[in-house]
Design a protein around this motif. Structure first.
Motif: not given
Lengths: 301, 431, 299
Positions: A265, B248-251, B253-261, C148, C150-151, C236
């Motif tokens: 990052w 939750s799906q919100e979370t 989706s939010q963090n999809k593909g971000i390993l750090e998150e 959220q 993106f959520g 993405k």
């Protein structure tokens, strides 16, 4: 604090008019104005400032300390690791690739657009209005409609993995720039051409010797915008460039973002800043031209 | 008068020259494949680390084979396929391509890939590779790819957090019921158990444990007809989310593909379900001891399979097939090269190489190798590679699952809709 | 006497020939190809297969994702553009003063527009709105619950719209130039008549600025319809969550280059073209009712 040359336009300070006559207001008017406008400006710039400072934070801490602006420890390592680029090509390599594309495209688009604009603005020929109309329509044409066929055509031409599909179309003028320059040329008094023509000056010499110097400002504007658009272009490189050897800055940044595993990052933020640097630099150097160019494009449109 | 026109003409010519000149500077040695038989083009997708070591492997190959030049092309997974398709259309595919299981059918069926059978034994030596693994490269009976390595699905978790949730260990033969119980237990302690599951991969696993597959053998339709299977699987997953055992799906989706998150890295979640070769990166970012557990039963053995992480394939339009085959052989059998690769593209398929690189592995890499060796005897044969159109089917499935998890539809409602959509996509893609 | 001699015609066409060649090669011919492809099924691998109106039929009757992308795009355009223009006009009016600092402010306000289309800015935006990003940090500091971004489909779209509003700079500059062209005497005269600032805004500023508003409106609407990079980078390339950021261009791009449905994508492009054409026409036609043109020759 800057002293106003003319009084603040009344419609510019609607809130203040009622108080305008008060002496107190007259004194505080400008400081208040600058505080408010300055605060708004700071808000506008905040995301960029935030990214700038984040690029000096340690990769790990960018997310955990997103709400504090200044890094606890200033680290340069992001710039070092980011500059290393991805997979053996340094970020400098991507910058160079972008630069080559930008310079060739800009050269092409400015010269050709100027020629075309002169034709439309100053020459009388059958079908001129028709072609000008066509050009205005292409100005508004959604690019999506030619995206797929262009892609197929360029593929068949064997132009994949070359910069041709990105650069060559620029040599045929860009409607926006043509339009901009036509607007400019129209402001030049026609008497000037007539005088030159009487002196035995041909159309081409008229263009080169009389018109070109007079529309320098719009040439510069077009060049600057072309620089921006090519520099930031993502779709072209995504579709047409295959080998990392030819990747541009946008692609380099995108590669930071597309990660299957741990991503750097800090490096990404640092290189985002680096990629914006030329843009911001050109902007501050030429902002007068840009502002004039953009401003005049809308006038009498 | 004449002069003026000449000037105009000269300018035009100059511009044209400029165009062609820049055309050459851009084009020149570009695509066109390997005409002289000594320049290979190789393409793959992946992340920075993969690009880096692959380049080193290629440098090593070049050093050992002077005179061979290799041009590399790489991109992210999505971009890779965007770039490959038009090259296929123009017959300009790279000589060697990394192929994904969900795309290989499309390229094979369109005659873009070379049958590698004739090269096996002579150019590509596969004596130390189990037949089960080699056969994963068969599409309709033809060997279109050689696996780069193998993966197996599992649960990758943080043992310390598991203990904190009051669970001592994950039994080797755990079942869906155990899973639900443990997840609820973790939730009581305010810890997420997992991060839900990638829809297509784990639905396919689940179907396999029930004796079905996601796609039928011919690739013309889905491999199941009972919508109850869909409702059961996605019902369980959405229940987990609803109960708070998974974010939750919100979370998500939010963090999809971000390993750090991800919850595992942030220390709020116990584990995640994924392929074994993703373990090393996860462990590295999490920076704490991690462990691997097998998939859920009952009938785990029917469900799991050794999946080729990816394949190496040779373009049928290649002018240097022998040279390309030699490179693949190098990849599979060269010890020095594999010390650079270290299982990042899946555990090496050659048993000999696997043995010889083991001493050089880090702790996490060793864990992966051990896990895969442990699972290998239990695994069942792989289902045929996903058919043409599967990319769109997967995207459609992901959409429905998102809607279920957001509570906009129910698994029962989505099940028949998904089946209809998927079957329409698959039949559309039949020639 | 004829207006155009052969020589004049030749010279004229010589000058504009690059445009004509480029137009034919890169616009007109591709448009015809695209029109043809829109009636075919074409995946790049095998030759196009004529399917008649199938693509259009699927689009209008059998593809909820398509309608979703239309909906998302309309929201994006019809909320984003007016907001952007209003904001641009507002800032332009604030800046239309004699202060020496105006140049600096103008520069600062315009800067986001210059860098706005870049990958770097989209990356930045993604992070500002991430779970632990500054926007949520600010919300929490104000005592509100974090969002959220993106959520939730709505939140994700509003984030995209915010990004577009942030780049109000070029419209602002055009407005600013327009405002400068309004002679101060008009306001002075109005002041003498005792007009209220709000009144002056509606009876002088707006009418005189209306041609420029029209120009901005058309250009911004078209470019908003074609927005691609922010949605592509921020989601993405997936248009998520729940297709909340699946703008028309992104869906078209995915159909064309992810699923190789070139025919379907071409059909989508043509529908968009016709829609934008009609919209522009409507704007132009109705503009007679609200756009006030100064008599010619005023400069």
């Amino acid at each position: 604090m800057a002293e106003p040359k003319v009084p603040v336009s009344e419609y510019g300070s609607m809130a203040g008019t009622r108080l305008q006559k008060g002496a107190v207001w007259r004194k505080v008017k400008w400081p208040v104005y600058h505080i408010l406008v300055g605060a708004l400006a700071l808000l506008m710039l905040y995301p960029i400032i935030w990214m700038f400072f984040s690029s000096f934070k340690e990769s790990r801490t960018i997310f955990t300390t997103a709400t504090t602006l200044l890094p606890a420890d200033w680290v340069w390592s992001n710039y070092v690791s980011g500059w290393k680029g991805i997979g053996g090509y340094s970020f400098g390599h991507y910058m160079w690739n972008s630069l080559v594309i930008v310079v060739l495209s800009t050269l092409g688009v400015v010269i050709s657009s100027a020629l075309i604009a002169f034709g439309f603005a100053r020459l009388n020929f059958a079908g001129r209005n028709f072609w000008f109309g066509v050009m205005m329509v292409t100005l508004m044409l959604p690019h999506d409609v030619v995206l797929v066929p262009q892609y197929i055509i360029f593929t068949k031409l064997g132009w994949l993995n070359t910069i041709n599909p990105i650069v060559i179309p620029q040599f045929f003028g860009a409607p926006f720039f043509i339009f901009l320059m036509v607007q400019f040329i129209r402001t030049i008094p026609k008497e000037l051409d007539e005088a030159a023509t009487i002196d035995g000056c041909g159309k081409f010499r008229l263009f080169i010797q009389i018109i070109m110097p007079l529309i320098k400002a719009s040439l510069a504007t077009a060049a600057i915008f072309s620089f921006y658009w090519r520099w930031e272009d993502l779709l072209g490189p995504v579709l047409y460039l295959n080998s990392p050897d030819k990747y541009t800055v946008s692609m380099g940044l995108k590669m930071f973002l597309d990660s299957e595993s741990a991503s750097n990052w800090g490096g990404m933020f640092a290189m985002s800043m680096v990629s914006l640097l030329p843009v911001i630099l050109v902007f501050f150097l030429f902002q007068k031209h840009i502002v004039e160019g953009i401003s005049s494009s809308g006038i009498k449109g | 008068m004449k002069m003026r026109k000449t000037v105009a003409l000269a300018t035009m010519v100059a511009i044209l020259l400029l165009i062609t000149a820049c055309g050459n500077s851009g084009g020149g040695n570009a695509s066109g494949g390997a005409q002289d038989g000594k320049t290979l083009r190789i393409a793959w997708w992946g992340s920075d680390a993969r690009h880096e070591y692959t380049q080193k492997v290629i440098d090593l190959y070049k050093k050992q084979n002077p005179g061979v030049n290799i041009d590399i092309e790489y991109a992210s997974f999505d971009d890779y396929w965007k770039k490959l398709a038009p090259q296929a259309a123009a017959n300009q595919l790279p000589d060697i391509m990394q192929m994904d299981i969900s795309y290989i059918s499309q390229y094979a069926k369109n005659g873009q890939l070379e049958d590698l059978k004739p090269y096996i034994g002579s150019k590509i030596k596969l004596e130390d590779v189990s037949e089960n693994v080699v056969s994963t490269g068969l599409i309709g009976g033809t060997q279109y790819g050689i696996p780069t390595g193998v993966n197996v699905l599992g649960f990758q978790y943080n043992p310390e957090l598991l203990k904190k949730a009051g669970i001592n260990e994950i039994p080797a033969d755990w079942t869906w019921d155990d899973y639900k119980k443990m997840a609820m237990q973790a939730k009581e302690k305010g810890i997420y158990f997992d991060e839900s599951m990638t829809a297509d991969i784990f639905f396919n696993y689940f179907l396999r444990t029930k004796g079905h597959t996601l796609y039928n053998a011919e690739g013309t339709a889905l491999g199941y007809e009972d919508d109850a299977l869909f409702s059961e699987f996605f019902g369980t997953l959405s229940q987990m989310i609803k109960e708070g055992a998974a974010p939750s799906q919100e979370t998500l989706s939010q963090n999809k593909g971000i390993l750090e998150e991800s919850t595992v890295v942030k220390g709020t979640g116990i584990g995640t379900w994924q392929w074994s070769n993703q373990f090393v990166a996860l462990q590295k970012v999490a920076d704490r001891p991690m462990a691997l557990a097998p998939m859920l039963g009952p009938d785990m053995e029917k469900g799991i399979y050794m999946q080729p992480s990816m394949y190496w394939s040779i373009a049928s339009s290649s002018q240097s097939k022998d040279e390309a085959a030699k490179f693949i052989d190098f990849w599979v059998n060269n010890e020095e090269a594999n010390k650079l690769i270290k299982g990042e593209r899946g555990v090496p398929i050659s048993s000999k190489i696997k043995e010889s690189v083991t001493p050089d592995l880090t702790e996490a890499e060793k864990q992966v190798f051990d896990f895969v060796s442990e699972m290998e005897p239990k695994a069942s044969p792989m289902s045929p590679p996903p058919p043409v159109g599967s990319a769109e089917v997967i995207a459609t499935l992901a959409d429905y699952v998102e809607q279920i998890n957001f509570g906009q539809t129910t698994p029962e409602e989505a099940a028949p809709k998904f089946r209809a959509d998927a079957n329409a996509i698959l039949s559309n893609n039949q020639p | 006497m004829r207006n155009h001699s052969l020589k004049a015609n030749l010279t004229g066409y010589a000058f504009i020939s690059p445009f004509i060649i480029g137009f034919l090669a890169f616009t007109l011919i591709p448009m015809f190809i695209s029109l043809y492809l829109s009636f075919t099924s074409y995946n790049l691998f095998s030759p196009p297969r004529w399917v008649g109106l199938d693509n259009f039929e699927k689009m209008f009757t059998g593809d909820p994702k398509y309608w979703n992308s239309v909906k998302v795009t309309l929201y994006y355009v019809f909320i984003g553009v007016p907001l952007r223009l209003t904001f641009a006009l507002f800032v332009a009016m604030i800046l239309n003063t004699g202060s020496k600092m105006i140049g600096t402010y103008r520069t600062i306000y315009y800067l986001p527009s210059i860098i706005g289309g870049s990958v770097a800015v989209s990356i930045m935006w993604r992070n500002i709105f991430s779970e632990q990003g500054i926007v949520n940090g600010l919300l929490m500091a104000l005592g509100a619950a974090p969002v959220q971004w993106f959520g939730d489909p709505g939140a994700a779209l509003s984030m995209l719209i915010t990004l577009s509003v942030w780049q109000f700079g070029s419209s602002m500059l055009i407005f600013l130039a327009g405002l400068k062209n309004i002679s101060p005497e008009m306001y002075e005269a109005a002041s003498v008549d005792g007009a209220h600032p709000v009144r002056k805004f509606f009876s002088i500023t707006l009418p005189l600025l209306s041609p420029i508003i029209l120009f901005n409106l058309i250009m911004q609407t078209i470019s908003a319809f074609m927005t691609f990079v922010p949605a592509y980078i921020i989601s993405k390339g997936e248009g998520g969550p729940m297709d909340g950021t699946m703008l028309y261009s992104l869906y078209l791009f995915r159909q064309a280059f992810m699923f190789n449905n070139m025919g379907y994508a071409s059909a989508m492009a043509w529908v968009m073209l016709i829609f934008i054409g009609v919209l522009t026409l409507i704007l132009f036609k109705t503009s007679k009712m609200w756009v006030f043109y100064e008599s010619e020759g005023g400069r």
